[in-house]
Scaffold this active site. Structure first.
Site, PDB file in Angstrom:
ATOM      1  N   GLU B 140     -14.211  12.182 -15.885  1.00  0.00           N
ATOM      2  CA  GLU B 140     -13.715  10.688 -15.251  1.00  0.00           C
ATOM      3  C   GLU B 140     -12.512  11.037 -14.112  1.00  0.00           C
ATOM      4  O   GLU B 140     -12.567  10.700 -12.949  1.00  0.00           O
ATOM      5  CB  GLU B 140     -13.147   9.585 -16.024  1.00  0.00           C
ATOM      6  N   GLY B 152      -4.065  27.921 -11.185  1.00  0.00           N
ATOM      7  CA  GLY B 152      -5.134  27.942 -12.022  1.00  0.00           C
ATOM      8  C   GLY B 152      -5.073  26.860 -12.974  1.00  0.00           C
ATOM      9  O   GLY B 152      -6.144  26.719 -14.041  1.00  0.00           O
ATOM     10  N   ILE B 153      -4.163  25.879 -13.097  1.00  0.00           N
ATOM     11  CA  ILE B 153      -4.396  24.656 -14.009  1.00  0.00           C
ATOM     12  C   ILE B 153      -5.595  23.994 -13.903  1.00  0.00           C
ATOM     13  O   ILE B 153      -6.306  23.728 -15.030  1.00  0.00           O
ATOM     14  CB  ILE B 153      -3.193  23.841 -13.875  1.00  0.00           C
ATOM     15  N   SER B 155      -8.475  24.976 -12.759  1.00  0.00           N
ATOM     16  CA  SER B 155      -9.420  25.685 -13.076  1.00  0.00           C
ATOM     17  C   SER B 155      -9.726  25.645 -14.464  1.00  0.00           C
ATOM     18  O   SER B 155     -11.084  25.512 -14.953  1.00  0.00           O
ATOM     19  CB  SER B 155      -9.434  27.068 -12.479  1.00  0.00           C
ATOM     20  N   TYR B 188     -15.410  22.528  -6.392  1.00  0.00           N
ATOM     21  CA  TYR B 188     -16.736  22.185  -7.410  1.00  0.00           C
ATOM     22  C   TYR B 188     -18.024  23.135  -6.679  1.00  0.00           C
ATOM     23  O   TYR B 188     -18.564  23.753  -7.543  1.00  0.00           O
ATOM     24  CB  TYR B 188     -16.838  20.786  -7.335  1.00  0.00           C
ATOM     25  N   GLU B 200     -30.225  13.962  -3.525  1.00  0.00           N
ATOM     26  CA  GLU B 200     -31.076  12.956  -4.126  1.00  0.00           C
ATOM     27  C   GLU B 200     -31.063  11.468  -3.545  1.00  0.00           C
ATOM     28  O   GLU B 200     -31.845  10.806  -4.023  1.00  0.00           O
ATOM     29  CB  GLU B 200     -31.081  12.931  -5.603  1.00  0.00           C
TER      30      GLU B 200
END
Lengths: 218, 218
Positions: B140, B152-153, B155, B188, B200
């Site tokens: 969410e 890097g937090i 990640s 992402y 899609e």
């Protein structure tokens, strides 16, 4: 009335064949394949109307729900191999770790060959959460089999799920629909739904198991 | 180094000021405001790296999660009044009816004025279902506060949630992102995600409580 319709009428004598024609002609509308314009019901149909009230699914419905899910997939031209089986559905919906709820509409006059309830449609949903509004009901599938469309089953299922959401304190109902599925989208919009992909520029992303495993090991 | 950076360094002596500059300049990227390109960490930062490991949220974190959620909303230019409070979050995440799970990254060197853990970021998620593949993890919120980005937090939070999904037998992880939020979308995609809205033609629809109540009574 052509041969196909005579045959259908022989199997389902209580169906309005004119509606079957309409169903096959334009109402087989995909992912959320529902009846956008439920019409008035002929008086001789009344005996078949009251049982159209959705009821909660039971574990014995899983074979029929899987069959309907496959119809929905075929219609939606989803090429991906469907990984769902009645056994998985039974485990996930009626086992120890309950992942979803489901309403079905049953033909109370007919049974399947092995004596189970014959289903005309189903609505499968679960509860999610929004850090904006709180509890949300997510409608995963809403489907009515092609020949049973046009008599309000989709509307009834949609409304029944909405009522469940209200009873459970949900502030919102969400679902996805293919952008090409105009009849279903019209159905939703006529009932007050908003396309948040369009209005809020929200896109949905996903990673499947393979990518997740890769990410976990990175 | 300008005055603002000197001031920030005085408050947070262990932060890399060059990264703060970058954070404010380009990494405040909205809904999923994360650090798209975590760089190498200076050796003097090592003492502060190990505590960056996400931990499951506890009920005492709800005030801080709500504060971070408000930062995220402000950044996303969401005009809608946020209805979430720490009390609601506590009830829904840690009460009898548990609606979500959450990982947080805590600053182990500082406390808030009233002695609670000071949080740098959080990832809030829950489990949903797909009639295609089975269990799905829905992410969410994924958020890292602006000044703490670039190490890097984000990640680490993303990976930790992915691991939770695998442990829980999920076949898929899903989430939403604003289409304008390119740095997050790149983040992402670099990790294997697919934009299913685009691939899609899937649009998301919703009805809020008012429409649901109207539908229920129709």
């Amino acid at each position: 009335m052509d041969l196909v319709h005579k045959k259908i009428r022989a199997i389902f004598p209580y169906l309005r064949v004119s509606n079957i024609t309409a169903s096959y002609g334009c109402e087989m509308t995909g992912h959320f394949a529902i009846d956008p314009h439920p019409g008035p019901i002929n008086s001789h149909m009344n005996n078949f109307i009251s049982p159209l009230q959705p009821r909660p699914a039971v574990d014995k419905d899983c074979e029929e729900i899987t069959r309907l899910r496959q119809e929905l997939a075929d219609y939606s031209n989803v090429l991906e191999k469907m990984g769902m089986t009645a056994e998985k559905l039974r485990r996930d919906g009626f086992g120890e770790q309950k992942c979803f709820e489901c309403f079905v509409v049953e033909d109370t006059t007919t049974k399947t060959a092995d004596g189970r309830a014959f289903l005309w449609g189903y609505a499968l949903y679960f509860y999610t959460y929004s850090t904006w509004v709180g509890r949300v009901l997510f409608l995963e599938d809403l489907y009515v089999s092609a020949v049973y469309r046009g008599r309000g089953i989709g509307s009834k299922l949609f409304q029944t799920v909405a009522k469940a959401g209200i009873t459970q304190g949900c502030e919102r109902m969400k679902w996805e629909a293919y952008s090409w599925n105009k009849p279903s989208i019209d159905f939703y919009k006529n009932r007050g739904a908003c396309d948040v992909t369009a209005s809020e520029n929200l896109n949905v992303f996903q990673m499947n198991r393979q990518e997740l495993e890769h990410l976990s090991k990175s």
